[in-house]
Write a protein that holds these residues in place. Structure first.
Motif, mmCIF file in Angstrom:
data_model
loop_
_atom_site.group_PDB
_atom_site.id
_atom_site.type_symbol
_atom_site.label_atom_id
_atom_site.label_comp_id
_atom_site.label_asym_id
_atom_site.label_seq_id
_atom_site.Cartn_x
_atom_site.Cartn_y
_atom_site.Cartn_z
ATOM 1 N N ALA A 147 0.859 -1.154 -0.174
ATOM 2 C CA ALA A 147 0.112 0.166 0.028
ATOM 3 C C ALA A 147 0.855 1.382 -0.044
ATOM 4 O O ALA A 147 0.576 2.124 -0.583
ATOM 5 C CB ALA A 147 -0.930 0.116 1.288
ATOM 6 N N GLU A 360 -4.353 -1.784 -8.591
ATOM 7 C CA GLU A 360 -4.530 -3.153 -8.040
ATOM 8 C C GLU A 360 -3.500 -3.451 -6.896
ATOM 9 O O GLU A 360 -3.771 -3.879 -5.637
ATOM 10 C CB GLU A 360 -4.418 -4.088 -9.111
ATOM 11 C CG GLU A 360 -5.427 -5.384 -8.663
ATOM 12 C CD GLU A 360 -6.788 -5.090 -8.559
ATOM 13 O OE1 GLU A 360 -7.296 -5.306 -7.552
ATOM 14 O OE2 GLU A 360 -7.367 -4.657 -9.605
ATOM 15 N N GLY A 363 -3.904 -0.778 -4.065
ATOM 16 C CA GLY A 363 -5.277 -0.702 -3.470
ATOM 17 C C GLY A 363 -6.223 0.136 -4.101
ATOM 18 O O GLY A 363 -5.880 1.311 -3.691
ATOM 19 N N GLU A 365 -8.914 0.990 -3.511
ATOM 20 C CA GLU A 365 -9.907 1.674 -2.532
ATOM 21 C C GLU A 365 -9.129 2.969 -1.869
ATOM 22 O O GLU A 365 -9.585 4.055 -1.823
ATOM 23 C CB GLU A 365 -10.302 0.687 -1.403
ATOM 24 C CG GLU A 365 -11.701 1.085 -1.008
ATOM 25 C CD GLU A 365 -12.050 0.040 -0.136
ATOM 26 O OE1 GLU A 365 -12.519 0.104 1.008
ATOM 27 O OE2 GLU A 365 -12.270 -1.238 -0.480
#
Ligand code: LMR
Length: 392
Positions: A147, A360, A363, A365
């Motif tokens: 991340a 992807e 992340g 989101e």
């Protein structure tokens, strides 16, 4: 340079001596010898005892002081020069921590990869050989914490204000929590600053990058960034870059102006392009077991020292960036290339698809939440190009 790392004043909470305790973590040799030998022994220790990392994560060091007369030592290792925002922040933290704990804590700062290089310092922290680091967050990827590579996405932030909305807000706090299962506690984010490209030719447009070999940090997003520009990424430790540039092992690199200047890359690169294409964040991390073993009152004091040191780094980083650019310009060894709005936009255009491509991995989101939190800054600054006014 120190030739010996002293551990005498550090005592274990369970009453065992250093040697026994360090031996348990396979670190006796590394704790007792100097820099080069240290790195060497550390590597071979690792090689011989691969299972030890997991064992150390499970057991962890517990180095709080049992003897009120002896100080708890925090070894704070980092890879940049003392005269950078990170170097100064580390020294400021040391000052505040030692003053406010009235000598109960001693902070030893080891700059310039004196103890460990990039990857090794993270392993050393996990093993408890050092207690505090401030790595560029791009370097967490190989540990499986992908991340943090979101920060490497080109042109993610248009300025410090937008970056700080994330690093000093709930998104940053949630990201730091992801380090816990890896034996680390994240305390804060600091700025390295906005990165510029260096090479032996002026880099203005995507075509200028074609076929050039660029040193990158260990981040898949940075590799994708360089490929999007038609360049060849090469992962390399920060301490090795100067020589790689000097000998032509790589053609170019990217980092903050303060790093370029203090590592003297400008003496071995003819051009620095003010691309300002990415934000480089540091995460201040401590060995989790060590941190949890501290008396609660000390932890509170150290947290407040870290919070003030972070504010201090925030207050100097933008100005230091400008001063470094001016110093590089003044050195007359490296030409500072200012990009037109149209040139910046041509780079942005080619680099924008990296967001989608690597979404992807980092992340989707998380990425969306960053867009959302910074969108207003983005709109404002799009109207006024990318560079801070003082640099333009
Ligand atoms: C790098 O390019 O490796 C730098 O981010 C190092 C640092 O810690 O600033």
């Amino acid at each position: 340079m120190r030739t010996q790392i002293r551990t005498r004043s550090v005592r274990s909470v369970d009453g065992r001596g250093d040697e026994e305790q360090n031996s348990e973590h396979g670190m006796v040799t590394a704790m007792r010898v100097g820099r080069r030998a240290d790195v060497h022994c550390f590597k071979s220790t690792l090689g011989a005892q691969t299972g030890l990392l997991l064992a150390a994560l499970a057991l962890g060091p517990a180095w709080a002081a049992e003897d009120p007369g002896s100080a708890i030592v925090i070894k704070f290792s980092h890879v940049v020069a003392p005269d950078t925002p990170k170097g100064k922040g580390a020294e400021y933290f040391k000052k505040l921590a030692e003053e406010r704990t009235k000598g109960r804590v001693k902070v030893e700062v080891y700059p310039n990869s004196q103890l460990y290089k990039d990857k090794e310092e993270l392993e050393a922290l996990q093993l408890g050989s050092v207690q505090m680091l401030a790595p560029s967050v791009s370097k967490f990827g190989p540990m499986g914490v992908k991340a943090f590579e979101v920060f490497d996405l080109p042109y993610l932030f248009d300025g410090y204000e937008a970056a700080h909305k994330i690093t000093h807000g709930p998104i940053g706090a949630a990201m730091l929590k992801q380090l816990q299962p890896h034996g680390m506690t994240g305390l804060a984010f600091w700025d390295n600053g906005f990165k510029e490209f260096t090479a032996n030719k002026p880099l203005r447009r995507p075509d200028d990058f074609k076929g050039l070999k660029f040193r990158v940090k260990s981040s898949k997003v940075l590799e994708a960034q360089m490929r999007a520009l038609g360049a060849i990424p090469q992962v390399m430790a920060f301490s090795e870059v100067y020589q790689a540039l000097q000998t032509g092992v790589v053609d170019g690199a990217e980092t903050s102006p303060t790093n370029i200047y203090t590592q003297r890359w400008h003496e071995v690169q003819k051009f620095m392009s003010l691309s300002h294409h990415g934000y480089d964040a540091y995460a201040i991390v401590v060995n989790r077991r060590f941190w949890d073993s501290l008396p609660a009152d000390l932890r509170t004091i150290l947290e407040s020292a870290m919070s003030d040191a972070s504010r201090y780094v925030d207050s100097i980083s933008a100005q230091e960036e400008i001063e470094a650019i001016n110093a590089i310009r003044g050195s007359r060894k490296c030409q500072v290339v200012e990009l037109t709005a149209e040139e910046t936009s041509s780079l942005r255009q080619v680099l924008q698809p990296v967001h989608q491509q690597m979404g992807e991995r980092v992340g989707r989101e998380l990425l969306e939440s960053i867009y959302l939190a910074t969108r207003s800054d983005r709109k404002q600054s799009e109207a006024s190009a990318v560079l801070p006014v003082a640099v333009r």
